[in-house]
Design an enzyme around this catalytic site. Sequence first.
Site, mmCIF file in Angstrom:
data_model
loop_
_atom_site.group_PDB
_atom_site.id
_atom_site.type_symbol
_atom_site.label_atom_id
_atom_site.label_comp_id
_atom_site.label_asym_id
_atom_site.label_seq_id
_atom_site.Cartn_x
_atom_site.Cartn_y
_atom_site.Cartn_z
ATOM 1 N N HIS A 1 -7.396 4.116 6.681
ATOM 2 C CA HIS A 1 -6.546 3.827 5.307
ATOM 3 C C HIS A 1 -5.877 4.889 4.926
ATOM 4 O O HIS A 1 -4.558 4.784 4.546
ATOM 5 C CB HIS A 1 -7.119 2.915 4.364
ATOM 6 C CG HIS A 1 -6.282 2.342 3.294
ATOM 7 N ND1 HIS A 1 -5.581 1.395 3.644
ATOM 8 C CD2 HIS A 1 -6.491 2.777 2.005
ATOM 9 C CE1 HIS A 1 -5.109 1.046 2.267
ATOM 10 N NE2 HIS A 1 -5.484 1.830 1.792
ATOM 11 N N SER B 1 0.784 -1.392 0.099
ATOM 12 C CA SER B 1 -0.227 0.041 -0.020
ATOM 13 C C SER B 1 1.035 1.085 -0.185
ATOM 14 O O SER B 1 1.684 1.495 0.956
ATOM 15 C CB SER B 1 -0.995 0.227 1.266
ATOM 16 O OG SER B 1 -1.894 -0.964 1.122
ATOM 17 N N HIS C 1 -5.587 -9.533 -2.405
ATOM 18 C CA HIS C 1 -5.715 -9.908 -0.930
ATOM 19 C C HIS C 1 -7.052 -10.775 -0.746
ATOM 20 O O HIS C 1 -7.945 -10.611 -1.590
ATOM 21 C CB HIS C 1 -6.044 -8.579 -0.087
ATOM 22 C CG HIS C 1 -4.854 -7.566 -0.191
ATOM 23 N ND1 HIS C 1 -5.160 -6.690 -1.344
ATOM 24 C CD2 HIS C 1 -3.862 -7.118 0.637
ATOM 25 C CE1 HIS C 1 -3.895 -5.693 -1.027
ATOM 26 N NE2 HIS C 1 -3.245 -6.161 0.050
ATOM 27 N N ASN D 1 0.986 2.822 11.334
ATOM 28 C CA ASN D 1 0.221 3.162 12.503
ATOM 29 C C ASN D 1 0.745 2.348 13.780
ATOM 30 O O ASN D 1 1.295 1.163 13.556
ATOM 31 C CB ASN D 1 -0.964 3.110 12.120
ATOM 32 C CG ASN D 1 -1.754 1.616 11.820
ATOM 33 O OD1 ASN D 1 -1.088 1.126 10.876
ATOM 34 N ND2 ASN D 1 -2.160 1.071 12.822
ATOM 35 N N MET E 1 -2.268 -7.404 6.453
ATOM 36 C CA MET E 1 -3.459 -8.333 5.852
ATOM 37 C C MET E 1 -2.824 -9.140 4.504
ATOM 38 O O MET E 1 -3.455 -9.250 3.607
ATOM 39 C CB MET E 1 -4.592 -7.504 5.373
ATOM 40 C CG MET E 1 -5.353 -6.881 6.669
ATOM 41 S SD MET E 1 -6.542 -5.624 6.351
ATOM 42 C CE MET E 1 -6.496 -4.832 7.930
ATOM 43 N N SER E 2 -1.549 -9.143 4.282
ATOM 44 C CA SER E 2 -0.840 -9.607 3.175
ATOM 45 C C SER E 2 0.671 -10.154 3.509
ATOM 46 O O SER E 2 0.808 -10.531 4.579
ATOM 47 C CB SER E 2 -0.645 -8.579 2.272
ATOM 48 O OG SER E 2 0.377 -7.476 2.654
ATOM 49 N N HIS F 1 -2.892 1.087 -4.703
ATOM 50 C CA HIS F 1 -2.500 -0.046 -5.372
ATOM 51 C C HIS F 1 -2.570 0.276 -6.929
ATOM 52 O O HIS F 1 -3.651 0.079 -7.215
ATOM 53 C CB HIS F 1 -2.957 -1.475 -5.077
ATOM 54 C CG HIS F 1 -2.478 -1.972 -3.666
ATOM 55 N ND1 HIS F 1 -1.547 -2.924 -3.332
ATOM 56 C CD2 HIS F 1 -2.793 -1.525 -2.612
ATOM 57 C CE1 HIS F 1 -1.528 -3.167 -2.071
ATOM 58 N NE2 HIS F 1 -2.469 -2.204 -1.510
ATOM 59 N N ALA G 1 2.574 -2.248 4.265
ATOM 60 C CA ALA G 1 2.534 -1.642 5.201
ATOM 61 C C ALA G 1 1.779 -2.453 6.339
ATOM 62 O O ALA G 1 0.872 -3.285 6.266
ATOM 63 C CB ALA G 1 1.474 -0.361 4.759
ATOM 64 N N TYR H 1 -9.092 -10.355 1.315
ATOM 65 C CA TYR H 1 -10.253 -9.774 1.989
ATOM 66 C C TYR H 1 -10.943 -9.084 0.570
ATOM 67 O O TYR H 1 -12.242 -8.417 0.391
ATOM 68 C CB TYR H 1 -10.194 -8.578 2.803
ATOM 69 C CG TYR H 1 -9.147 -7.494 2.532
ATOM 70 C CD1 TYR H 1 -9.384 -6.224 1.352
ATOM 71 C CD2 TYR H 1 -7.929 -7.540 2.997
ATOM 72 C CE1 TYR H 1 -8.396 -5.363 1.049
ATOM 73 C CE2 TYR H 1 -6.930 -6.582 2.395
ATOM 74 C CZ TYR H 1 -7.445 -5.458 1.707
ATOM 75 O OH TYR H 1 -6.445 -4.607 1.223
ATOM 76 N N GLU H 2 -10.408 -9.078 -0.551
ATOM 77 C CA GLU H 2 -11.091 -8.780 -1.731
ATOM 78 C C GLU H 2 -11.832 -9.760 -2.577
ATOM 79 O O GLU H 2 -12.529 -9.527 -3.529
ATOM 80 C CB GLU H 2 -9.762 -8.462 -3.001
ATOM 81 C CG GLU H 2 -9.049 -7.087 -2.606
ATOM 82 C CD GLU H 2 -7.885 -6.704 -3.463
ATOM 83 O OE1 GLU H 2 -8.047 -6.025 -4.530
ATOM 84 O OE2 GLU H 2 -6.657 -7.107 -3.303
#
Length: 297
Positions: free
Chosen positions: A262, A38, A91, A248, A224-225, A69, A121, A93-94
């Site tokens: 995000h 990201s 991902h 973060n 998440m990746s 992306h 990230a 979640y996509e």
Amino acid sequence: MHTRGNCCCCSFEDYKLTTEWLLNQTSHRPKIAVICGSGLGLLAESVTDKQSFRYQDIPNFPITTVPGHEGRLVFGNIKDKSCVFMQGRFHLYEGYSLCKVTFPVRIFKLMGVETIVVTNASGGLCPDFKVGDIMIIKDHINLPGFAGQHPLCGPNDERFGIRFPCMSDAYSKELRRLALDISTELEYTDFVREGVYCMVSGPNFETIAEARMLQILGSDCVGMSIVPEVTVAKHCGLRVLGLSLITNKVSVDYSREEKVHHDEVLHISKMRAEMMQKLVYTLVSRCHLVLPSINTN
């Protein structure tokens, strides 16, 4: 589940078709692949003799849907090293299956890639980490894998790797050492760390109770990746270096009011991307000097 009937939804013919299409479209024969997370697409902008392809134009390639992306495959040279960059990844979640999430890694293997650098990230869990730190990944925890969401589930294709790959050395010690040495040369030691990355499926950010659990498990950051791609890369016999940008701090305190967005992740990525770019650029230009470990798989 990520596959129907526990079978991979991508056939070897699919991988072969995509590989042959790319090899016919470009004269580049990359030995190094870089997956940009990201807001980190800038990593691909330093190459010369650039040639790029939109994901939607590549046969069988998924299309990225996440802000930050760009969705391009970029070929080019860093000094005299032929490379390929993914400006954007895929991902769980996509809604993609894990064989689609990891589809490009097997394409890279068939194209002749030997080393892969994965970036992303993530949220910092280690109390010593600060926003903007770059963490060299020394190990990971695959939480989706514990629940059966694993890219190697289903029949094993021996043309890529063995049935039971070892993951205790998933991240190359030699490449990690090189990255640390380069960080010292670039005077980045104040914000370059080493640690353990934990993958969750997303797309929501973690609850406080979940964050506390991940700390107990030994996680230094969470995202998440990365893990599916690293797992498939290791299965394929590729050398792997992982870099995670801490964008973060994950809240573990119920009294704090901060919330993660995000847009904040993208903002921090943009601020640190130039330094990450310099680190990756220098590493790619030197990684041929690092002898690979003997693959014990």
